[in-house]
Design a protein around this motif. Structure first.
Motif, PDB file in Angstrom:
ATOM      1  N   ASP A 191     -96.437  63.879  -6.110  1.00  0.00           N
ATOM      2  CA  ASP A 191     -96.325  63.183  -7.407  1.00  0.00           C
ATOM      3  C   ASP A 191     -97.722  63.066  -8.113  1.00  0.00           C
ATOM      4  N   LEU A 192     -97.924  63.252  -9.494  1.00  0.00           N
ATOM      5  CA  LEU A 192     -99.292  63.125 -10.014  1.00  0.00           C
ATOM      6  C   LEU A 192     -99.609  61.780 -10.077  1.00  0.00           C
ATOM      7  N   ARG A 193     -98.684  60.886 -10.316  1.00  0.00           N
ATOM      8  CA  ARG A 193     -99.187  59.383 -10.665  1.00  0.00           C
ATOM      9  C   ARG A 193     -98.732  58.420  -9.349  1.00  0.00           C
ATOM     10  N   MET A 194     -99.550  58.399  -8.608  1.00  0.00           N
ATOM     11  CA  MET A 194     -99.489  57.438  -7.512  1.00  0.00           C
ATOM     12  C   MET A 194    -100.351  56.446  -7.381  1.00  0.00           C
ATOM     13  N   PRO A 195    -100.029  55.016  -7.052  1.00  0.00           N
ATOM     14  CA  PRO A 195    -101.184  54.044  -7.270  1.00  0.00           C
ATOM     15  C   PRO A 195    -102.128  54.109  -6.110  1.00  0.00           C
ATOM     16  N   ARG A 196    -103.292  53.532  -6.263  1.00  0.00           N
ATOM     17  CA  ARG A 196    -104.444  53.998  -5.213  1.00  0.00           C
ATOM     18  C   ARG A 196    -104.806  55.276  -5.256  1.00  0.00           C
ATOM     19  N   MET A 197    -104.150  56.197  -4.713  1.00  0.00           N
ATOM     20  CA  MET A 197    -104.674  57.543  -4.497  1.00  0.00           C
ATOM     21  C   MET A 197    -103.756  58.551  -5.770  1.00  0.00           C
ATOM     22  N   THR A 198    -104.356  59.095  -6.551  1.00  0.00           N
ATOM     23  CA  THR A 198    -103.523  59.903  -7.428  1.00  0.00           C
ATOM     24  C   THR A 198    -103.171  61.185  -6.703  1.00  0.00           C
ATOM     25  N   GLY A 199    -102.106  62.017  -7.366  1.00  0.00           N
ATOM     26  CA  GLY A 199    -101.550  63.278  -6.749  1.00  0.00           C
ATOM     27  C   GLY A 199    -102.994  64.271  -6.575  1.00  0.00           C
ATOM     28  N   LEU A 200    -103.605  64.262  -7.678  1.00  0.00           N
ATOM     29  CA  LEU A 200    -105.015  65.261  -7.960  1.00  0.00           C
ATOM     30  C   LEU A 200    -105.866  64.881  -6.781  1.00  0.00           C
ATOM     31  N   GLU A 201    -106.301  63.611  -6.520  1.00  0.00           N
ATOM     32  CA  GLU A 201    -106.946  63.056  -5.764  1.00  0.00           C
ATOM     33  C   GLU A 201    -106.720  63.311  -4.290  1.00  0.00           C
ATOM     34  N   ALA A 202    -105.316  63.507  -4.041  1.00  0.00           N
ATOM     35  CA  ALA A 202    -104.595  63.666  -2.595  1.00  0.00           C
ATOM     36  C   ALA A 202    -104.749  65.221  -2.436  1.00  0.00           C
ATOM     37  N   CYS A 203    -104.564  65.877  -3.380  1.00  0.00           N
ATOM     38  CA  CYS A 203    -104.647  67.425  -3.436  1.00  0.00           C
ATOM     39  C   CYS A 203    -106.217  67.767  -3.088  1.00  0.00           C
ATOM     40  N   ARG A 204    -106.961  67.263  -3.850  1.00  0.00           N
ATOM     41  CA  ARG A 204    -108.491  67.646  -3.504  1.00  0.00           C
ATOM     42  C   ARG A 204    -108.881  67.419  -2.052  1.00  0.00           C
ATOM     43  N   ALA A 205    -108.428  66.197  -1.472  1.00  0.00           N
ATOM     44  CA  ALA A 205    -108.917  65.580  -0.121  1.00  0.00           C
ATOM     45  C   ALA A 205    -108.106  66.543   0.770  1.00  0.00           C
ATOM     46  N   ILE A 206    -106.982  66.959   0.521  1.00  0.00           N
ATOM     47  CA  ILE A 206    -106.190  67.730   1.437  1.00  0.00           C
ATOM     48  C   ILE A 206    -106.931  69.375   1.340  1.00  0.00           C
ATOM     49  N   ARG A 207    -107.206  69.619   0.460  1.00  0.00           N
ATOM     50  CA  ARG A 207    -107.945  70.934   0.072  1.00  0.00           C
ATOM     51  C   ARG A 207    -109.085  71.150   1.162  1.00  0.00           C
ATOM     52  N   ASP A 208    -110.026  69.934   1.101  1.00  0.00           N
ATOM     53  CA  ASP A 208    -111.166  69.671   1.889  1.00  0.00           C
ATOM     54  C   ASP A 208    -110.705  70.036   3.448  1.00  0.00           C
ATOM     55  N   LEU A 209    -109.645  69.444   3.603  1.00  0.00           N
ATOM     56  CA  LEU A 209    -109.072  69.549   5.155  1.00  0.00           C
ATOM     57  C   LEU A 209    -108.675  70.760   5.507  1.00  0.00           C
ATOM     58  N   ASP A 210    -107.993  71.384   4.770  1.00  0.00           N
ATOM     59  CA  ASP A 210    -107.278  72.674   5.125  1.00  0.00           C
ATOM     60  C   ASP A 210    -107.318  73.595   3.839  1.00  0.00           C
ATOM     61  N   PRO A 211    -108.143  74.803   3.938  1.00  0.00           N
ATOM     62  CA  PRO A 211    -108.080  75.482   2.641  1.00  0.00           C
ATOM     63  C   PRO A 211    -106.855  76.206   2.208  1.00  0.00           C
ATOM     64  N   ASN A 212    -105.935  76.310   3.431  1.00  0.00           N
ATOM     65  CA  ASN A 212    -104.893  77.480   3.446  1.00  0.00           C
ATOM     66  C   ASN A 212    -103.573  76.550   3.083  1.00  0.00           C
ATOM     67  N   VAL A 213    -103.576  75.399   2.638  1.00  0.00           N
ATOM     68  CA  VAL A 213    -102.377  74.743   2.103  1.00  0.00           C
ATOM     69  C   VAL A 213    -101.793  75.185   0.710  1.00  0.00           C
ATOM     70  N   ASP A 214    -100.724  75.349   0.308  1.00  0.00           N
ATOM     71  CA  ASP A 214    -100.224  75.632  -1.082  1.00  0.00           C
ATOM     72  C   ASP A 214     -99.831  74.310  -1.542  1.00  0.00           C
ATOM     73  N   MET A 215    -100.151  73.967  -2.780  1.00  0.00           N
ATOM     74  CA  MET A 215     -99.667  72.661  -3.405  1.00  0.00           C
ATOM     75  C   MET A 215     -98.794  72.904  -4.890  1.00  0.00           C
ATOM     76  N   ILE A 216     -97.976  72.026  -4.966  1.00  0.00           N
ATOM     77  CA  ILE A 216     -97.255  71.905  -6.026  1.00  0.00           C
ATOM     78  C   ILE A 216     -97.343  70.322  -6.542  1.00  0.00           C
ATOM     79  N   ILE A 217     -97.333  70.369  -7.995  1.00  0.00           N
ATOM     80  CA  ILE A 217     -97.363  68.924  -8.498  1.00  0.00           C
ATOM     81  C   ILE A 217     -96.109  68.543  -9.556  1.00  0.00           C
ATOM     82  N   MET A 218     -95.753  67.429  -9.000  1.00  0.00           N
ATOM     83  CA  MET A 218     -94.450  66.860  -9.882  1.00  0.00           C
ATOM     84  C   MET A 218     -94.813  65.836 -10.852  1.00  0.00           C
ATOM     85  N   THR A 219     -94.466  66.128 -12.135  1.00  0.00           N
ATOM     86  CA  THR A 219     -95.148  65.084 -13.004  1.00  0.00           C
ATOM     87  C   THR A 219     -94.330  65.200 -14.311  1.00  0.00           C
TER      88      THR A 219
END
Ligand code: ADP
Length: 527
Positions: free
Chosen positions: A54-82
């Motif tokens: 989800d894009l809008r989440m309290p504390r960590m937004t969807g985009l922030e989560a995507c960015r952090a996960i991208r740093d951990l694993d560059p191979n994960v694909d991502m979809i945003i629901m908004t």
């Protein structure tokens, strides 16, 4: 889609439950979490193919989560629901590498389609990447097709294996008498290359050979009982060992290893190395076969040279005393009385036969060494036939054979007079030899535009159809003729063909067993 792991994050429990349920029903392995930080912990703990958030989440937004996960694993694909999307958020999402947006509210099938599209794109990208990595193999297989150099093949294999998998070392070991030795290596210390010599069932390479399949190893192998390490053997941490197998025979092994900490071989690496190993094995087998054939050929060439030398020495050494013997025997024959004359007749007959064999050998020798020089002149065919017949007619009349000379108009061929005489004598004496008493031998001449064909037929034993070509080979005799005692060794027609070809003509035969034979001798007309 089995084995596909999806992580879904949404603080709205109902949406989360709907997503997890829909995706699980579609066969995916799904983990659902309610916040970005939980999502991060999951990714740290295990790997996922797709992250849906989800894009809008309290504390960590969807985009922030995507960015952090991208740093951990560059191979994960991502979809945003908004439900609400700003242009900035969309741009940022694209920068992070988010593949799709699913607009809320959505039906399970909308989500499912987005997931399928993303995973499909991922599959295609992977397949493309896989094909790209296999491309160097295409070039290599082309190079192998032209390479028969046994030293060159392992070197190429090692170079490409190391380069394409970013390995720290690679080596090709080949098997000889159950012992493996390194034939090419990169990235290994010279003393290791020089000293490595091991039994075919020893160490990692031995294990791969014995089990006949690629062995992929990670971690500390020192204490791995499978590899029977000897004291002092070099330790490897991450390695792939692939047996080189061709036509079910193990020829050796390709070893590739990585020494940096954490380095591993990907599935694509191993697939690449497997194809490389099988190509290498085929190329090595070819090169070995080629080397064997070359050795055998060189051996034959040497034998041939020795045989020629022997024939040359033997025939020249025999010829001189034989000529003396023949001259004296002929002289004595004229003067000898009664039964003595008959005996001398036999001596002369045998000596003549021996001389003709030796002459044949010398002729062949001269053809082989290029000494048989062609001296073409215009030769009258009728005179050539008469000349050849002069000596042979008595033999024919001895067997009460008729020699019929068809009308031979005055024609001239371009030929070497001596060679033509030898060829004609050969054909005539064969015709006399292989025709029974009372038979007929006919001679005729046919005129073509560019060549003259001398035709010599007999009513003799004939030649089986499938042997009509073979009789022109050296030492070939039809079995039936072999059984009859006729005093030849199968060289006459071979010499005839080689001489005729030197004169730019050709010679062939037509016949059937028991039906007589016809020999054709075609020579170019005079200029
Ligand atoms: P040679 O006569 O010494 O055996 P040639 O090379 O002249 O060798 O002939 C090879 C073989 O071809 C002979 O052994 C014989 O079997 C066959 N051949 C040649 N000419 C005739 C012929 N006119 N009729 C039947 N067979 C023949």
């Amino acid at each position: 889609m089995p084995d596909t792991r999806i992580l879904v994050a949404d603080d709205d429990k109902a949406v989360l439950a709907m997503c997890v349920h829909a995706l699980e029903r579609a066969g995916y392995e799904v983990v659902g979490v309610e916040s970005g930080s939980e999502a991060l912990s999951c990714v740290r703990a295990q790997s996922f193919d797709l992250f849906i958030t989800d894009l809008r989440m309290p504390r960590m937004t969807g985009l922030e989560a995507c960015r952090a996960i991208r740093d951990l694993d560059p191979n994960v694909d991502m979809i945003i629901m908004t439900a609400f999307g700003s242009m900035e958020a969309a741009i940022e999402a694209l920068e992070i590498g988010v593949s799709e947006f699913v607009r809320k509210p959505f039906q399970p099938c909308d989500l499912f389609e987005a997931v399928e599209r993303t995973l499909d794109k991922r599959r295609r990208e992977r397949e493309n990447a896989r094909l790209r990595t296999l491309l160097p193999l295409l070039d290599l297989s082309r190079a192998f097709m032209h390479s028969v150099d046994l030293a060159d093949i392992p070197e190429r294999v090692v170079r490409i294996a190391k380069e394409e998998t970013q390995a720290s070392s690679a080596s090709v070991m080949l098997l000889d008498d159950d012992i493996l030795t390194i034939h090419a290596a990169e990235g290994l210390p010279p003393d290791v290359i020089a000293e490595t010599r091991q039994r075919a069932d020893e160490g990692i390479a031995g294990y791969a050979i014995t089990h006949r399949e690629p062995l992929v190893l990670e971690g500390d192998l020192k204490d791995d009982v499978r590899f029977q390490y000897r004291e002092g053997t070099r330790q490897i941490e991450t390695a792939v060992s692939l047996p080189l197998i061709h036509k079910n025979e193990v020829l050796g092994v390709l070893n590739v290893s990585k020494t940096e900490e954490g380095a591993a071989f990907t599935e694509t690496n191993v697939e690449f190395l497997s194809v490389l190993a099988s190509q290498a094995a085929a190329a090595i087998d070819n090169a070995r076969l080629f080397a064997e054939i070359q050795d055998a050929y060189e051996h034959l060439e040497e034998l041939d040279r020795l045989k020629s030398e022997f024939i040359s020495i033997a025939s020249h050494e025999l010829r001189a005393p034989l000529t003396v013997l023949l001259a004296y025997a002929t002289l004595l024959e004229d003067q000898a009385p009664g039964s003595m004359r008959e005996h001398l007749d036999q001596v002369v007959g045998s000596a003549v036969q021996l001389k003709s064999i030796i002459d044949d050998m010398i002729s062949l020798q001269r053809i082989d060494t290029g000494e048989a020089q062609m001296n073409p002149t215009d030769v009258d065919v009728r005179s050539a036939l008469d000349h050849a017949l002069d000596d042979l007619e008595p033999l024919a009349s001895g067997k009460e054979q008729a020699i019929e000379m068809g009308s031979v108009s005055q024609v001239t061929v371009r030929a070497d007079k001596q060679m033509l005489d030898l060829v004609l004598r050969n054909l005539l004496s064969n015709a006399i030899k292989f025709t029974p008493e009372g038979g007929t031998i006919s001679l005729a001449v046919e005129q073509g535009e560019e060549e003259i064909v001398i035709v010599l037929s007999d009513t003799g034993v004939g030649i089986p159809k499938d042997e009509l070509e073979r009789i022109f080979e050296r030492f070939y005799q039809v079995e039936d003729a072999l059984r009859r005692e006729h005093g030849g060794i199968g060289l006459g027609l071979a010499i005839a063909r080689e001489m005729v070809e030197l004169m730019d003509g050709h010679i062939w035969a037509e016949s059937e067993a028991g039906e007589g034979s016809t020999f054709y001798l075609a020579l170019p007309r005079e200029d």
